[in-house]
Design a protein around this motif. Structure first.
Motif, PDB file in Angstrom:
ATOM      1  N   CYS A  68      28.232  -4.591 -63.815  1.00  0.00           N
ATOM      2  CA  CYS A  68      27.194  -3.574 -63.650  1.00  0.00           C
ATOM      3  C   CYS A  68      25.976  -3.921 -64.517  1.00  0.00           C
ATOM      4  O   CYS A  68      26.093  -4.066 -65.736  1.00  0.00           O
ATOM      5  N   PRO A  69      24.778  -4.032 -63.913  1.00  0.00           N
ATOM      6  CA  PRO A  69      23.594  -4.383 -64.699  1.00  0.00           C
ATOM      7  C   PRO A  69      23.228  -3.317 -65.740  1.00  0.00           C
ATOM      8  O   PRO A  69      22.787  -3.659 -66.841  1.00  0.00           O
ATOM      9  N   TYR A  70      23.418  -2.046 -65.426  1.00  0.00           N
ATOM     10  CA  TYR A  70      23.120  -0.992 -66.416  1.00  0.00           C
ATOM     11  C   TYR A  70      24.107  -1.037 -67.579  1.00  0.00           C
ATOM     12  O   TYR A  70      23.750  -0.747 -68.715  1.00  0.00           O
ATOM     13  N   CYS A  71      25.335  -1.422 -67.298  1.00  0.00           N
ATOM     14  CA  CYS A  71      26.333  -1.571 -68.363  1.00  0.00           C
ATOM     15  C   CYS A  71      25.932  -2.714 -69.297  1.00  0.00           C
ATOM     16  O   CYS A  71      26.032  -2.588 -70.524  1.00  0.00           O
ATOM     17  N   ARG A  72      25.468  -3.820 -68.717  1.00  0.00           N
ATOM     18  CA  ARG A  72      25.038  -4.962 -69.538  1.00  0.00           C
ATOM     19  C   ARG A  72      23.828  -4.585 -70.389  1.00  0.00           C
ATOM     20  O   ARG A  72      23.752  -4.949 -71.560  1.00  0.00           O
ATOM     21  N   GLN A  73      22.883  -3.829 -69.810  1.00  0.00           N
ATOM     22  CA  GLN A  73      21.708  -3.402 -70.576  1.00  0.00           C
ATOM     23  C   GLN A  73      22.116  -2.467 -71.714  1.00  0.00           C
ATOM     24  O   GLN A  73      21.578  -2.562 -72.826  1.00  0.00           O
ATOM     25  N   THR A  74      23.046  -1.564 -71.437  1.00  0.00           N
ATOM     26  CA  THR A  74      23.536  -0.644 -72.469  1.00  0.00           C
ATOM     27  C   THR A  74      24.190  -1.429 -73.593  1.00  0.00           C
ATOM     28  O   THR A  74      23.932  -1.176 -74.778  1.00  0.00           O
ATOM     29  N   LYS A  75      25.028  -2.376 -73.221  1.00  0.00           N
ATOM     30  CA  LYS A  75      25.732  -3.199 -74.211  1.00  0.00           C
ATOM     31  C   LYS A  75      24.741  -4.000 -75.047  1.00  0.00           C
ATOM     32  O   LYS A  75      24.850  -4.051 -76.278  1.00  0.00           O
ATOM     33  N   ASP A  76      23.756  -4.613 -74.396  1.00  0.00           N
ATOM     34  CA  ASP A  76      22.744  -5.389 -75.119  1.00  0.00           C
ATOM     35  C   ASP A  76      21.954  -4.517 -76.085  1.00  0.00           C
ATOM     36  O   ASP A  76      21.734  -4.892 -77.237  1.00  0.00           O
ATOM     37  N   PHE A  77      21.545  -3.336 -75.634  1.00  0.00           N
ATOM     38  CA  PHE A  77      20.757  -2.441 -76.485  1.00  0.00           C
ATOM     39  C   PHE A  77      21.571  -1.963 -77.690  1.00  0.00           C
ATOM     40  O   PHE A  77      21.121  -2.060 -78.835  1.00  0.00           O
ATOM     41  N   LEU A  78      22.771  -1.430 -77.437  1.00  0.00           N
ATOM     42  CA  LEU A  78      23.574  -0.885 -78.537  1.00  0.00           C
ATOM     43  C   LEU A  78      24.034  -1.973 -79.508  1.00  0.00           C
ATOM     44  O   LEU A  78      24.160  -1.720 -80.708  1.00  0.00           O
ATOM     45  N   SER A  79      24.242  -3.171 -79.006  1.00  0.00           N
ATOM     46  CA  SER A  79      24.688  -4.270 -79.878  1.00  0.00           C
ATOM     47  C   SER A  79      23.622  -4.687 -80.878  1.00  0.00           C
ATOM     48  O   SER A  79      23.930  -5.346 -81.877  1.00  0.00           O
ATOM     49  N   GLN A  80      22.377  -4.314 -80.646  1.00  0.00           N
ATOM     50  CA  GLN A  80      21.289  -4.631 -81.575  1.00  0.00           C
ATOM     51  C   GLN A  80      21.259  -3.686 -82.780  1.00  0.00           C
ATOM     52  O   GLN A  80      20.614  -3.980 -83.775  1.00  0.00           O
ATOM     53  N   LEU A  81      21.940  -2.543 -82.674  1.00  0.00           N
ATOM     54  CA  LEU A  81      21.937  -1.567 -83.766  1.00  0.00           C
ATOM     55  C   LEU A  81      22.995  -1.942 -84.795  1.00  0.00           C
ATOM     56  O   LEU A  81      23.949  -2.646 -84.500  1.00  0.00           O
ATOM     57  N   SER A  82      22.814  -1.462 -86.020  1.00  0.00           N
ATOM     58  CA  SER A  82      23.711  -1.821 -87.129  1.00  0.00           C
ATOM     59  C   SER A  82      24.868  -0.835 -87.253  1.00  0.00           C
ATOM     60  O   SER A  82      24.920  -0.020 -88.177  1.00  0.00           O
ATOM     61  N   PHE A  83      25.817  -0.919 -86.337  1.00  0.00           N
ATOM     62  CA  PHE A  83      26.989  -0.045 -86.375  1.00  0.00           C
ATOM     63  C   PHE A  83      27.940  -0.478 -87.471  1.00  0.00           C
ATOM     64  O   PHE A  83      28.039  -1.671 -87.793  1.00  0.00           O
ATOM     65  N   LYS A  84      28.661   0.481 -88.024  1.00  0.00           N
ATOM     66  CA  LYS A  84      29.746   0.168 -88.936  1.00  0.00           C
ATOM     67  C   LYS A  84      30.828  -0.558 -88.151  1.00  0.00           C
ATOM     68  O   LYS A  84      30.966  -0.337 -86.942  1.00  0.00           O
ATOM     69  N   PRO A  85      31.605  -1.413 -88.801  1.00  0.00           N
ATOM     70  CA  PRO A  85      32.664  -2.128 -88.081  1.00  0.00           C
ATOM     71  C   PRO A  85      33.612  -1.144 -87.378  1.00  0.00           C
ATOM     72  O   PRO A  85      34.066  -0.174 -87.958  1.00  0.00           O
ATOM     73  N   GLY A  86      33.844  -1.383 -86.098  1.00  0.00           N
ATOM     74  CA  GLY A  86      34.760  -0.557 -85.312  1.00  0.00           C
ATOM     75  C   GLY A  86      34.167   0.730 -84.776  1.00  0.00           C
ATOM     76  O   GLY A  86      34.851   1.487 -84.095  1.00  0.00           O
ATOM     77  N   ALA A  87      32.882   0.990 -85.063  1.00  0.00           N
ATOM     78  CA  ALA A  87      32.275   2.257 -84.631  1.00  0.00           C
ATOM     79  C   ALA A  87      31.666   2.181 -83.234  1.00  0.00           C
ATOM     80  O   ALA A  87      31.301   3.207 -82.672  1.00  0.00           O
ATOM     81  N   LEU A  88      31.554   0.991 -82.675  1.00  0.00           N
ATOM     82  CA  LEU A  88      31.012   0.809 -81.324  1.00  0.00           C
ATOM     83  C   LEU A  88      32.079   0.120 -80.479  1.00  0.00           C
ATOM     84  O   LEU A  88      32.524  -0.977 -80.806  1.00  0.00           O
ATOM     85  N   ILE A  89      32.479   0.783 -79.398  1.00  0.00           N
ATOM     86  CA  ILE A  89      33.548   0.261 -78.550  1.00  0.00           C
ATOM     87  C   ILE A  89      33.081   0.251 -77.099  1.00  0.00           C
ATOM     88  O   ILE A  89      32.602   1.269 -76.584  1.00  0.00           O
TER      89      ILE A  89
END
Length: 150
Positions: A68-89
């Motif tokens: 899904c292209p929207y899923c890939r965009q969501t993943k790319d966007f959220l992966s740029q943020l500084s989440f604590k380890p294990g806080a983004l799944i």
């Protein structure tokens, strides 16, 4: 307590099935009369268990399909943020073989069966467009800090 077994071969009447009780036959019963014993716990459907077990307080969980292209965009966007380890799944719903039922259950609890479905803590904020709108309004980072994900 007697043991029951169900003979699924149709008998004379198409809506009735034969029930055997320890070797002796008892009257024909309809399927509606064959309720599970009350002492057995009812299990949630696998799709419900799968979704509910992944949604967690203090985490951002995104249900996706890898193609899904929207899923890939969501993943790319959220992966740029500084989440604590294990806080983004990211949860790939196609890996279960039960994709349709999972999407049906997501629709029941969120109002939409499309992916991505983004949960911040235990609240679904929607999909990619909702995530980006929240970010543009300046609310996303504040919410992520509130739940302790950043």
């Amino acid at each position: 307590m007697s043991k029951l077994s169900l003979d699924l071969r149709k008998q004379e009447r198409p809506s009735k099935y034969m029930v055997e009780q320890i070797g002796k036959q008892s009257p024909l019963l309809t399927l509606a009369e064959l309720q599970p014993p009350k002492f057995l716990p009812r299990r949630q459907p696998v799709s419900m268990e799968f979704v509910n077990s992944n949604i967690q307080p203090g985490k951002v969980v995104v249900f996706i399909k890898p193609t899904c292209p929207y899923c890939r965009q969501t993943k790319d966007f959220l992966s740029q943020l500084s989440f604590k380890p294990g806080a983004l799944i990211f949860v790939d719903i196609t890996a279960t073989g039960d994709t349709e039922r999972i999407q049906d259950y997501l629709q029941q609890i969120t109002g939409a069966r499309t992916v991505p479905r983004v949960f911040i803590g235990q609240e679904c904020i929607g999909g990619y467009t909702d995530l980006m709108n929240m970010h543009q309004r300046g609310e996303l980072l504040m919410r992520l800090r509130q739940i302790g994900a950043l």
